[in-house]
Design a protein around this motif. Structure first.
Motif, PDB file in Angstrom:
ATOM      1  N   ASP A   1      -9.341  -1.033   5.319  1.00 56.28           N
ATOM      2  CA  ASP A   1      -8.803  -0.343   4.140  1.00 56.28           C
ATOM      3  C   ASP A   1      -8.877  -1.272   2.931  1.00 56.28           C
ATOM      4  O   ASP A   1      -8.358  -2.378   2.944  1.00 56.28           O
ATOM      5  N   ARG A   2      -9.510  -0.802   1.822  1.00 59.55           N
ATOM      6  CA  ARG A   2      -9.701  -1.629   0.632  1.00 59.55           C
ATOM      7  C   ARG A   2      -8.761  -1.240  -0.507  1.00 59.55           C
ATOM      8  O   ARG A   2      -8.872  -1.767  -1.607  1.00 59.55           O
ATOM      9  N   ASP A   3      -7.862  -0.287  -0.276  1.00 58.41           N
ATOM     10  CA  ASP A   3      -7.022   0.213  -1.358  1.00 58.41           C
ATOM     11  C   ASP A   3      -6.065  -0.866  -1.865  1.00 58.41           C
ATOM     12  O   ASP A   3      -5.336  -1.476  -1.086  1.00 58.41           O
ATOM     13  N   GLN A   4      -6.057  -1.092  -3.184  1.00 62.19           N
ATOM     14  CA  GLN A   4      -5.251  -2.166  -3.770  1.00 62.19           C
ATOM     15  C   GLN A   4      -3.763  -1.893  -3.634  1.00 62.19           C
ATOM     16  O   GLN A   4      -2.973  -2.799  -3.342  1.00 62.19           O
ATOM     17  N   LEU A   5      -3.350  -0.638  -3.826  1.00 62.78           N
ATOM     18  CA  LEU A   5      -1.934  -0.298  -3.740  1.00 62.78           C
ATOM     19  C   LEU A   5      -1.411  -0.484  -2.327  1.00 62.78           C
ATOM     20  O   LEU A   5      -0.364  -1.107  -2.116  1.00 62.78           O
ATOM     21  N   ARG A   6      -2.126   0.043  -1.358  1.00 66.20           N
ATOM     22  CA  ARG A   6      -1.692  -0.106   0.031  1.00 66.20           C
ATOM     23  C   ARG A   6      -1.658  -1.579   0.442  1.00 66.20           C
ATOM     24  O   ARG A   6      -0.753  -2.019   1.150  1.00 66.20           O
ATOM     25  N   PHE A   7      -2.667  -2.322   0.006  1.00 62.93           N
ATOM     26  CA  PHE A   7      -2.692  -3.743   0.353  1.00 62.93           C
ATOM     27  C   PHE A   7      -1.469  -4.473  -0.200  1.00 62.93           C
ATOM     28  O   PHE A   7      -0.825  -5.251   0.501  1.00 62.93           O
ATOM     29  N   ALA A   8      -1.149  -4.231  -1.469  1.00 59.93           N
ATOM     30  CA  ALA A   8      -0.025  -4.925  -2.094  1.00 59.93           C
ATOM     31  C   ALA A   8       1.282  -4.625  -1.375  1.00 59.93           C
ATOM     32  O   ALA A   8       2.085  -5.527  -1.100  1.00 59.93           O
ATOM     33  N   LEU A   9       1.509  -3.356  -1.022  1.00 61.54           N
ATOM     34  CA  LEU A   9       2.762  -2.972  -0.368  1.00 61.54           C
ATOM     35  C   LEU A   9       2.823  -3.483   1.068  1.00 61.54           C
ATOM     36  O   LEU A   9       3.879  -3.885   1.549  1.00 61.54           O
ATOM     37  N   THR A  10       1.687  -3.450   1.776  1.00 62.40           N
ATOM     38  CA  THR A  10       1.660  -3.940   3.154  1.00 62.40           C
ATOM     39  C   THR A  10       1.897  -5.442   3.200  1.00 62.40           C
ATOM     40  O   THR A  10       2.680  -5.944   4.006  1.00 62.40           O
ATOM     41  N   CYS A  11       1.193  -6.165   2.339  1.00 65.08           N
ATOM     42  CA  CYS A  11       1.315  -7.624   2.318  1.00 65.08           C
ATOM     43  C   CYS A  11       2.723  -8.038   1.906  1.00 65.08           C
ATOM     44  O   CYS A  11       3.288  -8.988   2.456  1.00 65.08           O
ATOM     45  N   GLU A  12       3.303  -7.327   0.945  1.00 63.50           N
ATOM     46  CA  GLU A  12       4.679  -7.622   0.535  1.00 63.50           C
ATOM     47  C   GLU A  12       5.637  -7.450   1.696  1.00 63.50           C
ATOM     48  O   GLU A  12       6.482  -8.324   1.976  1.00 63.50           O
ATOM     49  N   ALA A  13       5.550  -6.312   2.404  1.00 60.86           N
ATOM     50  CA  ALA A  13       6.447  -6.058   3.524  1.00 60.86           C
ATOM     51  C   ALA A  13       6.250  -7.074   4.642  1.00 60.86           C
ATOM     52  O   ALA A  13       7.202  -7.452   5.333  1.00 60.86           O
ATOM     53  N   GLY A  14       5.003  -7.543   4.818  1.00 59.37           N
ATOM     54  CA  GLY A  14       4.738  -8.531   5.853  1.00 59.37           C
ATOM     55  C   GLY A  14       5.365  -9.873   5.558  1.00 59.37           C
ATOM     56  O   GLY A  14       5.805 -10.581   6.472  1.00 59.37           O
ATOM     57  N   MET A  15       5.438 -10.247   4.280  1.00 65.70           N
ATOM     58  CA  MET A  15       5.953 -11.575   3.931  1.00 65.70           C
ATOM     59  C   MET A  15       7.438 -11.596   3.597  1.00 65.70           C
ATOM     60  O   MET A  15       8.122 -12.576   3.885  1.00 65.70           O
ATOM     61  N   ASN A  16       7.953 -10.530   2.975  1.00 67.68           N
ATOM     62  CA  ASN A  16       9.344 -10.669   2.505  1.00 67.68           C
ATOM     63  C   ASN A  16      10.390 -10.535   3.598  1.00 67.68           C
ATOM     64  O   ASN A  16      11.564 -10.798   3.354  1.00 67.68           O
ATOM     65  N   ASP A  17       9.983 -10.159   4.803  1.00 67.68           N
ATOM     66  CA  ASP A  17      10.938 -10.226   5.904  1.00 67.68           C
ATOM     67  C   ASP A  17      11.226 -11.669   6.287  1.00 67.68           C
ATOM     68  O   ASP A  17      12.272 -11.957   6.858  1.00 67.68           O
ATOM     69  N   GLY A  18      10.298 -12.572   5.979  1.00 69.99           N
ATOM     70  CA  GLY A  18      10.564 -13.983   6.182  1.00 69.99           C
ATOM     71  C   GLY A  18      11.163 -14.637   4.963  1.00 69.99           C
ATOM     72  O   GLY A  18      12.056 -15.491   5.073  1.00 69.99           O
ATOM     73  N   SER A  19      10.707 -14.223   3.784  1.00 64.33           N
ATOM     74  CA  SER A  19      11.217 -14.844   2.565  1.00 64.33           C
ATOM     75  C   SER A  19      12.652 -14.446   2.267  1.00 64.33           C
ATOM     76  O   SER A  19      13.325 -15.101   1.462  1.00 64.33           O
TER      77      SER A  19
END
Length: 458
Positions: free
Chosen positions: A147-165
């Motif tokens: 998936d190359r969609d910029q919006l989906r990428f931003a939200l997925t990556c955010e959710a992946g990292m902010n559970d640790g941050s």
């Protein structure tokens, strides 16, 4: 409710979800809303068939939510575009650290000034509610590794990292309440909880994922061929990386996400997968994954909800050479199994949420907290965090709205309770947190289809 009735209830929901997949995909709501509706109807707020006391059951709920978040984080990491690019990841890094920190600060101010909470409890509430959820947010996340969609990428990556941050802020809140050692002037918190907890987790995750990728590639390259049980190996990587991180006092959630990222990136580089016109490796899709994606077209993997499908990929020209068969990889072959586990955990935990909320929980504090978070804290933190970034226009606006809260917030709350949070304060935070999560499931679940339909149509 007896164990037998629980089996019947969960089984009926699983049958209904499986048999009515196509029908649910056409509904303008997410599957989580359906599970929540069943839980609310059967829970203490209405019929009262069953009830869950989060304070009394904090131990088992912490374990269940922990497992659900770990599986979801690993799946999110595996779907990240390859190779890693700082320019592409920069907006997500801002969302996961800068925007989330701003959100914690805003929620802390609201907790102390409006809700009348002690400072430590207000910081803790902000840390519980600030991060977005990787389990319930799959409707707005990357659907597959290509998936190359910029919006989906931003939200997925955010959710992946902010559970640790978010974890350093959880520990800061507990420390201000006298339940965690912060050190004089907070030096211990800054060095161990923030600096080492974050950097150590990223390093452990990358090392574990890359090492497994190389080991799996070496085993598969042997002659005669060596079989690898990808599902079991993927789960083993999650367990080992998480266990080592916790043992070394690093944030395991962050480590598991980056283990998935490193596993996928290393495997595709070793496979020599060619790059597309954007400089990204063309993530291969296995036969199982392709059929799974086609069957779920129009609904994000793991949810069966009504999020719209991305624009179709251009068809290859007649006579063009067909791509070679995709090589087997641990990340690609185990992803479908992880998504099935995500479905099961979503169904079970959202159902339990419905049975954990009483009518008394729906007071002005819970409603006002949800309104402040959705209408002010999330949008303001996103716009400030993405200021002067490459993310603009509708992508920034939709990112500001879709900050889904869910299972991760329940985990942080149970974690705090199991670390000695006083019962009266715990009860207050339980009521506020659960109502906010349920309202998030409702308002974000109802708005996801019309907003995303318009986003891709325009």
């Amino acid at each position: 409710m007896s164990t037998t009735l629980w089996f019947i209830l969960i089984g009926c929901l699983m049958l209904a979800r499986g048999l009515a997949a196509t029908t649910l995909a056409k509904l303008p709501v997410t599957s989580a809303i359906v599970y929540l509706g069943v839980g609310l109807a059967l829970g203490p707020a209405f019929i009262g068939v069953f009830a869950v006391d989060p304070y009394a059951e904090a131990g088992i709920l912490e374990v269940l939510t922990e497992l659900a978040v770990l599986i979801s984080l690993f799946s999110a990491g595996v779907k990240m575009p390859v190779p890693f690019s700082l320019a592409r990841w920069a907006p997500s890094l801002r969302l996961a650290w800068l925007s989330m920190s701003i959100s914690v600060g805003l929620m802390t101010a609201f907790g102390t000034l409006v809700l009348g909470l002690p400072l430590g409890a207000a910081v803790l509430l902000g840390a519980i509610l600030a991060p977005t959820d990787p389990v319930l947010a799959t409707d707005v996340q990357v659907r597959h590794a290509g998936d190359r969609d910029q919006l989906r990428f931003a939200l997925t990556c955010e959710a992946g990292m902010n559970d640790g941050s978010a974890f350093p802020f959880v520990m800061l809140g507990l420390g201000l309440l006298g339940l965690h050692e912060l050190g004089e002037f907070g030096w211990r918190w800054a060095l161990l909880d923030v600096a080492w907890g974050t950097a150590g987790a990223v390093a452990i995750g990358i090392a574990g994922g890359a090492a497994l990728a190389r080991l799996g590639w070496a085993l598969r390259g042997q002659d005669p061929k060596h079989e690898v049980l990808d599902d079991l190996v993927g789960l083993g990587l999650i367990a080992v990386v998480y266990g080592v991180s916790v043992w070394l006092h690093a944030w395991g959630f962050l480590a598991v996400f980056f283990a998935g990222v490193a596993l996928r990136q290393t495997e595709l580089v070793l496979a020599g997968v060619p790059k597309d016109r954007h400089g990204l490796l063309k993530a291969p899709v296995t036969a199982h994954a392709a059929s799974h994606s086609a069957a779920g077209h129009g609904a994000p993997a793991g949810t069966g909800s009504a999020a719209p499908a991305p624009a179709p990929s251009p068809q290859p020209e007649a006579g063009a050479p067909q791509p070679a068969e995709a090589p087997l990889t641990v990340s690609g072959e185990s992803l479908i199994f992880k998504e099935h586990l995500e479905r099961l955990s979503e169904l079970t935990l959202v159902l339990l949420l419905g049975g954990a909320v009483t009518a008394q929980a729906w007071d002005w504090r819970a409603w006002s907290t949800a309104l402040f978070l959705f209408a002010l804290a999330r949008p303001l933190s996103v716009y400030l965090g993405l200021a002067r970034s490459t993310v603009r226009g509708r992508v920034r606006g939709i990112s500001a709205w879709f900050g889904v809260r869910g299972i991760g917030s329940v985990y942080y709350l149970m974690y705090a309770i199991n670390h000695g949070l006083p019962q009266p304060l715990a009860r207050d935070l339980i009521d506020i947190t659960l109502v906010v999560i349920m309202l998030s499931i409702a308002v974000h679940g109802i708005s996801v289809k019309p907003l995303f339909d318009r986003f891709w149509r325009d």
